[in-house]
Design a protein around this motif. Structure first.
Motif, PDB file in Angstrom:
ATOM      1  N   TYR A 133       0.836  -1.194   0.000  1.00  0.00           N
ATOM      2  CA  TYR A 133       0.000   0.000   0.000  1.00  0.00           C
ATOM      3  C   TYR A 133       0.875   1.249   0.000  1.00  0.00           C
ATOM      4  CZ  TYR A 133      -3.645  -3.283   1.413  1.00  0.00           C
ATOM      5  OH  TYR A 133      -4.515  -4.335   1.464  1.00  0.00           O
ATOM      6  N   GLN A 134       0.438   2.262  -0.730  1.00  0.00           N
ATOM      7  CA  GLN A 134       1.121   3.549  -0.761  1.00  0.00           C
ATOM      8  C   GLN A 134       0.150   4.648  -0.356  1.00  0.00           C
ATOM      9  OE1 GLN A 134       2.661   3.731  -4.847  1.00  0.00           O
ATOM     10  NE2 GLN A 134       4.725   3.599  -3.998  1.00  0.00           N
ATOM     11  N   VAL A 135       0.634   5.605   0.439  1.00  0.00           N
ATOM     12  CA  VAL A 135      -0.174   6.754   0.829  1.00  0.00           C
ATOM     13  C   VAL A 135       0.284   7.958   0.015  1.00  0.00           C
ATOM     14  CG1 VAL A 135      -0.900   8.280   2.691  1.00  0.00           C
ATOM     15  CG2 VAL A 135      -0.473   5.855   3.163  1.00  0.00           C
ATOM     16  N   LYS A 136      -0.621   8.484  -0.787  1.00  0.00           N
ATOM     17  CA  LYS A 136      -0.326   9.661  -1.598  1.00  0.00           C
ATOM     18  C   LYS A 136      -1.062  10.856  -0.998  1.00  0.00           C
ATOM     19  CE  LYS A 136       0.343   6.926  -5.791  1.00  0.00           C
ATOM     20  NZ  LYS A 136      -0.023   6.721  -7.216  1.00  0.00           N
ATOM     21  N   LYS A 137      -0.322  11.931  -0.754  1.00  0.00           N
ATOM     22  CA  LYS A 137      -0.882  13.114  -0.110  1.00  0.00           C
ATOM     23  C   LYS A 137      -1.085  14.222  -1.138  1.00  0.00           C
ATOM     24  CE  LYS A 137       1.974  11.889   3.855  1.00  0.00           C
ATOM     25  NZ  LYS A 137       3.015  12.355   4.808  1.00  0.00           N
ATOM     26  N   VAL A 138      -2.165  14.967  -0.951  1.00  0.00           N
ATOM     27  CA  VAL A 138      -2.467  16.074  -1.854  1.00  0.00           C
ATOM     28  C   VAL A 138      -2.650  17.333  -1.013  1.00  0.00           C
ATOM     29  CG1 VAL A 138      -3.999  16.963  -3.643  1.00  0.00           C
ATOM     30  CG2 VAL A 138      -3.616  14.491  -3.445  1.00  0.00           C
ATOM     31  N   SER A 139      -1.887  18.360  -1.330  1.00  0.00           N
ATOM     32  CA  SER A 139      -1.948  19.623  -0.594  1.00  0.00           C
ATOM     33  C   SER A 139      -2.893  20.602  -1.287  1.00  0.00           C
ATOM     34  CB  SER A 139      -0.552  20.241  -0.493  1.00  0.00           C
ATOM     35  OG  SER A 139      -0.108  20.648  -1.784  1.00  0.00           O
ATOM     36  N   ILE A 140      -3.154  21.707  -0.609  1.00  0.00           N
ATOM     37  CA  ILE A 140      -3.984  22.765  -1.192  1.00  0.00           C
ATOM     38  C   ILE A 140      -3.364  23.262  -2.498  1.00  0.00           C
ATOM     39  CG2 ILE A 140      -4.807  25.128  -0.878  1.00  0.00           C
ATOM     40  CD1 ILE A 140      -6.395  23.173   0.756  1.00  0.00           C
ATOM     41  N   VAL A 153      -4.667   9.561   0.071  1.00  0.00           N
ATOM     42  CA  VAL A 153      -5.197   8.469  -0.746  1.00  0.00           C
ATOM     43  C   VAL A 153      -4.292   7.250  -0.601  1.00  0.00           C
ATOM     44  CG1 VAL A 153      -5.881   7.725  -3.049  1.00  0.00           C
ATOM     45  CG2 VAL A 153      -6.129  10.135  -2.396  1.00  0.00           C
ATOM     46  N   VAL A 154      -4.881   6.123  -0.235  1.00  0.00           N
ATOM     47  CA  VAL A 154      -4.141   4.859  -0.163  1.00  0.00           C
ATOM     48  C   VAL A 154      -4.389   4.099  -1.462  1.00  0.00           C
ATOM     49  CG1 VAL A 154      -3.773   2.708   1.100  1.00  0.00           C
ATOM     50  CG2 VAL A 154      -4.433   4.787   2.336  1.00  0.00           C
ATOM     51  N   THR A 155      -3.319   3.752  -2.150  1.00  0.00           N
ATOM     52  CA  THR A 155      -3.449   3.037  -3.418  1.00  0.00           C
ATOM     53  C   THR A 155      -2.775   1.673  -3.338  1.00  0.00           C
ATOM     54  OG1 THR A 155      -1.426   4.029  -4.317  1.00  0.00           O
ATOM     55  CG2 THR A 155      -3.514   5.171  -4.749  1.00  0.00           C
ATOM     56  N   GLN A 156      -3.289   0.765  -4.135  1.00  0.00           N
ATOM     57  CA  GLN A 156      -2.695  -0.556  -4.328  1.00  0.00           C
ATOM     58  C   GLN A 156      -2.789  -0.869  -5.814  1.00  0.00           C
ATOM     59  OE1 GLN A 156      -4.839  -4.033  -2.870  1.00  0.00           O
ATOM     60  NE2 GLN A 156      -2.913  -4.918  -2.121  1.00  0.00           N
ATOM     61  N   MET A 157      -1.656  -0.993  -6.458  1.00  0.00           N
ATOM     62  CA  MET A 157      -1.633  -1.202  -7.914  1.00  0.00           C
ATOM     63  C   MET A 157      -2.405  -0.086  -8.623  1.00  0.00           C
ATOM     64  SD  MET A 157       0.156  -3.981  -8.234  1.00  0.00           S
ATOM     65  CE  MET A 157      -0.189  -4.537  -9.901  1.00  0.00           C
TER      66      MET A 157
END
Length: 359
Positions: A2-9, A52-56
């Motif tokens: 799992y990867q956590v992708k962060k999005v800022s303002i 956002v947690v992504t898998q593949m």
């Protein structure tokens, strides 16, 4: 993995980032909430607000937060309200919500708050053992109309007709009950009138000095101009409600013979349910007058129930002898916040504090 992708303002202003968010099988943010994030007067460009947690490359979980300013012991405190978490059903039980929570905790220096608006999210957040109950409010849910046909969806033949018929009978009894039992004495020389946005912002900006969230003119304008829930056909790719038919915001005031506002309220109506984020009156008589008008209008709009947590507001509605039940609202703060906040008794929370003003 799992990867956590962060999005800022700041990243939300990048069309490529927005395109990626809406290319996912599940949207982590609605267009309405996206617009609100970009105009939040409490947010800075570097604030991370979507996790956002992504898998593949598939979105399997996400968490969103809302930057806010809180009245603290030594001045205002910038905090993150935990305001939405979702996990793909097949991935539940793998602690993905806790994974995003730990990332938020790290990025925001432990300055987090949330309420029990969503019992599921409340349970998940409390499993982290990072939060304390800050205060609890005892509120009321007032029933304006019978909710039988909405609450009970029976499948046997004729059930829908029978429930609607029962609703009609109960609603007639509600009307008679209110007419005979109402103990409100109101002065009909004072008029209840709609407010425009500018008048409401001006009036509200001078009140609520002991609320939890700091609210001034820019904040009220932002709340009114960029709601999270609007009117329209729901979009199924976003797992939370953001569009529904019949949603509206009502701004009402009581004006005396000199043209001075002596009471006002902002009412959110969503899915046949109503809340009152902001209510103020200079004298009780004006509060009763405003309450009478709101009960009549919400009943005519076929609103099923009205939920209020502020006891200084519920006392006006109790006078109408509406059917009611007790409800509770819990405010939680992270351990670090305990030393930054006033004593809970210092605050006079309003129903528009935090992110619940939008939901």
């Amino acid at each position: 993995m799992y990867q956590v992708k962060k999005v800022s303002i700041a990243q939300l202003k990048d069309p490529l980032v927005v395109r990626w968010l809406y290319s996912l099988s599940v949207w982590p943010v609605s267009p309405a909430r996206l617009a609100s994030y970009l105009t939040n007067p409490n947010a800075d460009p570097g604030d991370d607000v979507i996790y956002v947690v992504t898998q593949m490359d598939e979105c399997v979980a996400f968490r969103t937060i809302m930057p806010d300013l809180i009245r603290g012991r030594n001045g205002q405190i910038k905090v993150a309200w935990l305001s939405g978490t979702w996990v793909k059903p097949s991935c539940r039980g793998k602690k993905l919500s806790l994974l995003t929570l730990h990332e938020v905790m790290k990025d925001w220096g432990g300055r987090l708050m949330f309420t029990n608006y969503s019992p599921v999210s409340e349970n998940v957040n409390l499993q982290s053992h990072e939060f304390d109950l800050f205060l609890r409010r005892e509120g009321m849910r007032f029933y304006l109309r019978s909710p039988l046909s909405v609450k009970f969806q029976c499948s046997f033949y004729g059930s829908k007709f029978l429930l609607k018929f029962a609703d009609s009978l109960v609603n007639m009894l509600f009307s008679i009950h209110r007419t005979l039992k109402s103990r409100c004495n109101v002065n009909h020389n004072e008029m209840i009138s709609p407010m425009d946005m500018g008048d409401f912002v001006d009036a509200a900006s001078t009140q609520f000095s002991h609320a939890i969230s700091k609210r001034e003119s820019p904040h009220f304008s932002w709340i009114l101009q960029h709601p999270w829930i609007g009117e329209g056909k729901p979009e199924l790719r976003y797992p939370f409600t953001w569009l529904n038919m019949g949603n509206c915001v009502l701004m009402r005031s009581v004006v005396n013979s000199s043209g001075i506002i002596i009471a006002f309220a902002l009412v959110n109506v969503k899915q046949m349910m109503a809340t009152i984020p902001y209510f103020w009156c200079s004298i009780d008589e004006a509060g009763h007058q405003l309450t009478q008008g709101l009960v009549d209008e919400l009943t005519n709009r076929e609103v099923l129930w009205l939920t209020i947590f502020d006891p200084s507001v519920t006392r006006f509605f109790i006078k109408h002898r509406l059917l009611k039940k007790s409800v509770k609202q819990n405010y939680y703060i992270s351990h670090l916040m305990k030393g930054l906040m006033h004593d809970p008794h210092w605050y006079h929370p309003v129903d528009g504090d935090g992110d619940v003003v939008f939901v």
